[in-house]
Design an enzyme around this catalytic site. Structure first.
Site, PDB file in Angstrom:
ATOM      1  CB  SER A  27      -0.510  -0.161   1.421  1.00 19.77           C
ATOM      2  OG  SER A  27      -1.739   1.173   1.538  1.00 19.77           O
ATOM      3  CD  GLU A  28      -1.344   5.823  -3.408  1.00 22.01           C
ATOM      4  OE1 GLU A  28      -1.198   5.690  -3.412  1.00 22.01           O
ATOM      5  OE2 GLU A  28      -1.800   6.557  -1.828  1.00 22.01           O
TER       6      GLU A  28
END
Lengths: 223, 234
Positions: free
Chosen positions: B52-53
């Protein structure tokens, strides 16, 4: 004896000048130094340039600063997150400027300043509207865009624990932009949940070393 | 309206199809929207690591009610969890993983894709709202394989797979595979190659909903997802 702890959030943000560039860490509502943002609201600095991932929510923290007309410009990747009505109203009234930057480019521009580098070439945004007006170079057959370093006058950081030197640990995904912003400002101010004795933090677990930190204030239940 | 002899895939079924192509050991970023659903459809026993960024490597499923952690959110700011073996990194490293080619697959949503794999998924240029780009441009250049999940046509039935995108580009020539609600299409140097179509679909009917010329792979298959309720891993 080195002791970076200050007793109040007002002391923590003392001296922030009008026109400052303020790095506001966090992702959505997670890992945001809301107590320091409120203190900055009280402190009164104007004409601020805010660097953040989002643009604030509701009428607290960053949104409160925007509603109070204290923000001249927002550099962010995604203003449209949650209840961003404060930003939206100011944007529509053209009372603040938006510089839209891809999320990884914002963080890397700050890391670049922290590392003492003069910028970097990135393939991200090459050939798009966000690259208009920027220098480009083809590197190994691929188009790259030149990105300049991004420096803060002040960084507002949310961490979990600190010691009196300013070594920091974080919690889970609340880490996000905090470590990179902590490295990229002249004055790095941190709100933490708790202070611990020097030597108590596992040296292998310290994420932000004290060299990057100037002031620490405890907020919340243990303040 | 003329009844159709075929049934388009649901959002869940599109996500299921994309998930079947994720391999054991792949590091994968799932974009906001339909791609996020793909995490639920990885075949049981296959270990895929989700990125996840916002600095999570090893993101898990949605938390059970009552077990939400305010410090655990995904790219869409929804509450999430960490799997055993997962860890946290800061933002610059999270995007180093994206931009530097360390992810095996980036699965994205799209407004439009062109026949050369140009992607438009970040702005419709609505003048009433500020634009937002988030991590879209980073995700569209860095991963080893960039794949898109999208409805084949707009709500008005207009093609969204086009000769050239009409919305501003996120990145040029990046998309390698498209999972639509009608077909699976590979973007190749020779053009768009249909490798799967839903039951009852013909190349002629699919072509009518697609602007650039389609070719049918000689070994094409019927795209036959299970009912959504059966696809989800136990």
């Amino acid at each position: 004896m080195i002791d970076k702890r200050v007793n109040t959030t007002a002391e923590a943000v003392a001296g922030v000048r009008d026109g400052s560039t303020v790095l506001v860490a966090g992702f959505g509502a997670v890992g945001v130094a809301d107590h320091l943002l409120d203190a900055l609201h009280e402190q009164g600095a104007r004409e601020l340039t805010i660097v953040a991932n989002n643009s604030g929510n509701g009428d607290y923290g960053l949104a409160r600063l925007i509603n109070a007309g204290r923000v001249r410009k927002v550099i962010c990747s995604y203003p449209r997150s949650g209840d961003y009505s404060a930003f939206l109203n100011a944007y529509r009234a053209k009372s603040l400027e938006l510089e839209l930057v891809p999320q990884g480019t914002i963080s890397e521009r700050m890391r670049c300043h922290a590392a003492g580098l003069g910028g970097f070439f990135s393939p991200v945004s090459a050939g798009t509207k966000l690259a208009e007006g920027k220098e480009t170079r083809e590197i190994d057959g691929r188009l790259h865009v030149f990105e300049k370093p991004l420096k803060g006058d002040v960084a507002l950081i949310k961490a979990n624990k600190a010691d009196r030197w300013g070594n920091l640990t974080y919690i889970k995904s609340a880490r996000n932009f905090n470590p990179v912003m902590a490295m990229a400002a002249d004055l790095t101010v941190v709100e933490v949940d708790a202070m611990v004795e020097l030597g108590e933090l596992d040296p292998e677990a310290v994420v932000t070393p004290s060299i990057f930190v100037d002031r620490v204030v405890v907020v919340g239940a243990d303040a | 309206m003329i009844p159709k002899s075929w049934q388009p895939l649901t959002r869940e079924q599109m996500a299921w199809r994309a998930a079947q192509d994720l391999k054991e050991g792949d590091y994968v970023n799932l974009g906001i929207g339909i791609p996020t659903l793909a995490a639920s459809y990885v075949p049981p026993g296959r270990e895929v690591i989700f990125h996840s960024e916002n600095g999570i490597l090893g993101m898990g499923p949605k938390p059970e009610p009552g077990k939400e952690d305010p410090n655990m959110v995904d790219a869409g700011k929804n509450k999430t969890t960490l799997v055993p073996g997962g860890c946290f990194v800061h933002h610059a490293d999270a995007f180093l993983m994206i931009r530097g080619g360390h992810l095996d697959v980036s699965l994205l949503g799209a407004f439009e894709v062109s026949e050369s794999g140009d992607l438009a998924n970040w702005t419709t240029e609505d003048p009433a709202f500020p634009p937002g780009v988030g991590g879209a441009m980073d995700l569209a250049v860095g991963a080893r394989a960039i794949r898109v999940i999208m409805e084949h046509t707009s709500k008005r039935g207009e093609p969204r797979i086009l000769k050239a995108c009409t919305y501003p580009l996120t990145a040029a020539a990046c998309v390698k595979r498209i999972y639509s609600n009608l077909a699976v299409i590979d973007v190749t140097p020779q053009g768009l190659l249909v490798i799967e179509m839903i039951a009852g679909m013909t190349l002629e009917k699919l072509q009518a909903s697609t602007e650039p010329r389609l070719q049918l792979a000689p070994d094409w298959q019927v795209l036959a997802p299970p009912e959504a309720s059966e696809a989800r891993a136990a």
